[in-house]
Motif scaffolding. Structure first.
Motif, mmCIF file in Angstrom:
data_model
loop_
_atom_site.group_PDB
_atom_site.id
_atom_site.type_symbol
_atom_site.label_atom_id
_atom_site.label_comp_id
_atom_site.label_asym_id
_atom_site.label_seq_id
_atom_site.Cartn_x
_atom_site.Cartn_y
_atom_site.Cartn_z
ATOM 1 N N CYS A 182 0.825 -1.217 0.000
ATOM 2 C CA CYS A 182 0.000 0.000 0.000
ATOM 3 C C CYS A 182 0.857 1.263 0.000
ATOM 4 O O CYS A 182 0.497 2.267 -0.617
ATOM 5 C CB CYS A 182 -0.932 0.006 1.207
ATOM 6 S SG CYS A 182 -2.369 -1.068 1.060
ATOM 7 N N GLY A 183 1.965 1.229 0.719
ATOM 8 C CA GLY A 183 2.831 2.393 0.785
ATOM 9 C C GLY A 183 2.253 3.558 1.558
ATOM 10 O O GLY A 183 2.666 4.704 1.362
ATOM 11 N N LEU A 184 1.296 3.290 2.442
ATOM 12 C CA LEU A 184 0.675 4.338 3.261
ATOM 13 C C LEU A 184 0.995 4.087 4.737
ATOM 14 O O LEU A 184 1.255 2.946 5.132
ATOM 15 C CB LEU A 184 -0.849 4.328 3.071
ATOM 16 C CG LEU A 184 -1.379 4.729 1.697
ATOM 17 C CD1 LEU A 184 -2.882 4.488 1.609
ATOM 18 C CD2 LEU A 184 -1.059 6.195 1.396
ATOM 19 N N PRO A 185 0.950 5.132 5.567
ATOM 20 C CA PRO A 185 1.123 4.917 7.011
ATOM 21 C C PRO A 185 0.085 3.929 7.523
ATOM 22 O O PRO A 185 -1.067 3.923 7.057
ATOM 23 C CB PRO A 185 0.908 6.312 7.612
ATOM 24 C CG PRO A 185 1.154 7.257 6.483
ATOM 25 C CD PRO A 185 0.727 6.556 5.238
ATOM 26 N N ALA A 186 0.486 3.099 8.468
ATOM 27 C CA ALA A 186 -0.405 2.052 8.960
ATOM 28 C C ALA A 186 -0.667 2.181 10.447
ATOM 29 O O ALA A 186 0.207 2.575 11.222
ATOM 30 C CB ALA A 186 0.191 0.672 8.667
ATOM 31 N N VAL A 187 -1.899 1.838 10.827
ATOM 32 C CA VAL A 187 -2.300 1.678 12.219
ATOM 33 C C VAL A 187 -2.683 0.217 12.392
ATOM 34 O O VAL A 187 -3.516 -0.302 11.647
ATOM 35 C CB VAL A 187 -3.496 2.583 12.576
ATOM 36 C CG1 VAL A 187 -3.991 2.286 13.980
ATOM 37 C CG2 VAL A 187 -3.115 4.046 12.445
ATOM 38 N N VAL A 188 -2.071 -0.460 13.338
ATOM 39 C CA VAL A 188 -2.412 -1.855 13.607
ATOM 40 C C VAL A 188 -3.509 -1.879 14.666
ATOM 41 O O VAL A 188 -3.383 -1.250 15.717
ATOM 42 C CB VAL A 188 -1.192 -2.653 14.087
ATOM 43 C CG1 VAL A 188 -1.579 -4.116 14.320
ATOM 44 C CG2 VAL A 188 -0.059 -2.563 13.066
ATOM 45 N N SER A 189 -4.564 -2.604 14.372
ATOM 46 C CA SER A 189 -5.704 -2.646 15.285
ATOM 47 C C SER A 189 -6.034 -4.093 15.619
ATOM 48 O O SER A 189 -5.424 -5.036 15.117
ATOM 49 C CB SER A 189 -6.902 -1.941 14.649
ATOM 50 O OG SER A 189 -7.945 -1.754 15.577
ATOM 51 N N SER A 190 -7.025 -4.279 16.492
ATOM 52 C CA SER A 190 -7.409 -5.611 16.949
ATOM 53 C C SER A 190 -8.893 -5.824 16.710
ATOM 54 O O SER A 190 -9.599 -4.940 16.242
ATOM 55 C CB SER A 190 -7.081 -5.772 18.428
ATOM 56 O OG SER A 190 -7.812 -4.826 19.194
ATOM 57 N N ALA A 191 -9.352 -7.000 17.057
ATOM 58 C CA ALA A 191 -10.751 -7.361 16.844
ATOM 59 C C ALA A 191 -11.345 -7.936 18.125
ATOM 60 O O ALA A 191 -11.888 -9.028 18.136
ATOM 61 C CB ALA A 191 -10.864 -8.366 15.707
ATOM 62 N N LEU A 192 -11.195 -7.220 19.219
ATOM 63 C CA LEU A 192 -11.679 -7.674 20.525
ATOM 64 C C LEU A 192 -11.054 -9.011 20.910
ATOM 65 O O LEU A 192 -11.738 -9.959 21.297
ATOM 66 C CB LEU A 192 -13.213 -7.786 20.537
ATOM 67 C CG LEU A 192 -13.991 -6.496 20.297
ATOM 68 C CD1 LEU A 192 -15.485 -6.769 20.356
ATOM 69 C CD2 LEU A 192 -13.600 -5.425 21.297
ATOM 70 N N ASP A 193 -9.738 -9.085 20.762
ATOM 71 C CA ASP A 193 -9.014 -10.316 21.042
ATOM 72 C C ASP A 193 -8.678 -10.453 22.521
ATOM 73 O O ASP A 193 -8.624 -9.465 23.263
ATOM 74 C CB ASP A 193 -7.695 -10.337 20.261
ATOM 75 C CG ASP A 193 -7.882 -10.090 18.775
ATOM 76 O OD1 ASP A 193 -8.823 -10.668 18.215
ATOM 77 O OD2 ASP A 193 -7.095 -9.331 18.188
ATOM 78 N N THR A 194 -8.395 -11.690 22.936
ATOM 79 C CA THR A 194 -7.734 -11.905 24.216
ATOM 80 C C THR A 194 -6.266 -11.505 24.056
ATOM 81 O O THR A 194 -5.821 -11.130 22.970
ATOM 82 C CB THR A 194 -7.807 -13.379 24.642
ATOM 83 O OG1 THR A 194 -6.919 -14.154 23.818
ATOM 84 C CG2 THR A 194 -9.220 -13.929 24.515
ATOM 85 N N SER A 195 -5.490 -11.615 25.118
ATOM 86 C CA SER A 195 -4.083 -11.241 25.025
ATOM 87 C C SER A 195 -3.309 -12.100 24.027
ATOM 88 O O SER A 195 -2.316 -11.645 23.456
ATOM 89 C CB SER A 195 -3.413 -11.324 26.404
ATOM 90 O OG SER A 195 -3.782 -10.214 27.205
ATOM 91 N N VAL A 196 -3.758 -13.324 23.798
ATOM 92 C CA VAL A 196 -3.096 -14.167 22.803
ATOM 93 C C VAL A 196 -3.239 -13.550 21.414
ATOM 94 O O VAL A 196 -2.268 -13.461 20.641
ATOM 95 C CB VAL A 196 -3.662 -15.596 22.831
ATOM 96 C CG1 VAL A 196 -3.144 -16.418 21.643
ATOM 97 C CG2 VAL A 196 -3.297 -16.287 24.138
ATOM 98 N N GLY A 197 -4.431 -13.103 21.065
ATOM 99 C CA GLY A 197 -4.633 -12.456 19.778
ATOM 100 C C GLY A 197 -3.983 -11.090 19.699
ATOM 101 O O GLY A 197 -3.428 -10.710 18.662
ATOM 102 N N ILE A 198 -4.043 -10.341 20.802
ATOM 103 C CA ILE A 198 -3.407 -9.027 20.826
ATOM 104 C C ILE A 198 -1.904 -9.154 20.577
ATOM 105 O O ILE A 198 -1.292 -8.321 19.893
ATOM 106 C CB ILE A 198 -3.663 -8.322 22.169
ATOM 107 C CG1 ILE A 198 -5.140 -7.935 22.295
ATOM 108 C CG2 ILE A 198 -2.780 -7.090 22.333
ATOM 109 C CD1 ILE A 198 -5.592 -6.850 21.335
ATOM 110 N N ALA A 199 -1.280 -10.200 21.109
ATOM 111 C CA ALA A 199 0.160 -10.391 20.926
ATOM 112 C C ALA A 199 0.525 -10.473 19.445
ATOM 113 O O ALA A 199 1.606 -10.030 19.033
ATOM 114 C CB ALA A 199 0.625 -11.637 21.664
ATOM 115 N N ALA A 200 -0.365 -11.035 18.617
ATOM 116 C CA ALA A 200 -0.106 -11.091 17.179
ATOM 117 C C ALA A 200 -0.131 -9.690 16.574
ATOM 118 O O ALA A 200 0.715 -9.346 15.732
ATOM 119 C CB ALA A 200 -1.132 -11.988 16.497
#
Length: 335
Positions: free
Chosen positions: A235-253
């Motif tokens: 994409c070549g654009l600035p990125a924001v990494v977000s989550s999908a209401l994960d537990t800490s296991v998913g957030i770690a990814a």
């Protein structure tokens, strides 16, 4: 090639939990998730219940990458995160923001079905009051506005100082038109694309048509850290990494992705464990001083037992993993 475990190995390794939400969010009162343990650690498979096998299989690919392959080496040891404010009344804003210790950026849900623009204005005003003039505010409409509605809403919300508006319109063409309207009106509000990236058959269209200033990426819907990282680069654009209401296991990814990106100009939406009543890890990835650490987390047997689902829900998730497993080969990349 990336490792694809046998279906039997997945089913034998899975634990399913159901954790209550502190505040109803995205229509969800309880968050169900499958935790998978593999040779590389733990992964999370938690697509929303309405997703079909094709879409959900990307979430399974992300969980398999985490548990069987692992992630790229990090470039940073900590990741800044934003607070997340659901579509609540202004009287609850301070209470919600207090759960995100040290966060100076807040993402505020707007355009909630059944609510009005006045509700959005009051909520954003309350967030500005709590954060003060130096705090950063971004709004997320989940594609609910038309171009006209978005232009009108953002012209009024802009008075509170917006960092950007996330997915104000659903269609890529509408995002492009909105950007042009905002520029003509002299409104300095950036447009970020979320659903137009993670749900699109052609996620690069947003960049190609100059329909957004920022891309919002989520590891699970994009099939894993490597897939998401490649997409950001393309994409070549600035990125924001977000989550999908994960537990800490998913957030770690998500943290692993944010930590591996060459540039990280914005706080990430990776503090949402604070919206859950519980977690599956003892070392919970809740924000401290506005950041979360770049670490692997392990699910705790006692917490898995505490939040374990009923037998019928376990059977439902086993069927879902079984449906998604044959589609994994189309959702993996070489490590």
């Amino acid at each position: 090639m990336a490792t694809i475990p046998d279906l039997g190995d997945l089913l034998d390794s899975m634990h399913v939990v159901s954790i209550p939400m502190r505040v109803r969010f995205r229509g969800v009162d309880r968050r169900e998730a499958v935790l998978l343990e593999g040779p590389a650690g733990w992964g999370e498979f938690s697509p929303f219940l309405e997703y079909g096998p094709g879409e959900a299989s990307r979430w399974l690919a992300a969980a398999v990458e985490a548990a069987w392959t692992g992630w790229p080496a990090p470039l940073r040891s900590r990741v800044p995160v934003n607070a997340t404010v659901p579509a609540i009344g202004p009287e609850r804003v301070r209470e919600v923001l207090a759960r995100f210790e040290g966060a100076v950026t807040a993402k505020v849900k707007v355009a909630e079905p059944g609510q009005s623009l006045s509700d959005d204005l009051n909520r954003v005003a309350a967030v500005r009051d709590v954060l003060g003039p130096q705090g950063r505010i971004r709004v997320d409409a989940n594609g609910a506005w038309s171009v006209r509605e978005a232009s009108d809403a953002l012209s009024r919300l802009a008075s509170y100082g917006l960092e950007y508006a996330e997915q104000p319109c659903a269609a890529v063409g509408d995002l492009r038109e909105l950007r042009l309207r905002l520029a003509r009106a002299g409104l300095d509000v950036l447009v970020a694309a979320d659903e137009s990236i993670r749900k699109a058959e052609d996620p690069l269209r947003v960049a190609r048509e100059e329909a957004a200033d920022i891309v919002v990426v989520k590891v699970a819907p994009l099939g894993g850290v490597r897939h998401a990282s490649q997409l950001v680069a393309a994409c070549g654009l600035p990125a924001v990494v977000s989550s999908a209401l994960d537990t800490s296991v998913g957030i770690a990814a998500g943290v692993a992705l944010a930590a591996a990106l060459p540039e990280l100009p914005y706080a990430c939406g990776l503090g949402t464990v604070a919206l859950l009543e519980g977690d599956v890890a003892r070392q919970s990835l809740v924000p401290r001083a506005g950041e979360v650490p770049t670490i692997r987390v392990a699910a705790d047997p006692q917490l898995l037992a505490r939040w374990a689902v009923t037998a019928d829900r376990l059977a439902w998730w086993r069927r879902r993993v079984t449906e998604c497993h044959p589609l994994l080969s189309g959702n993996t990349v070489d490590p």
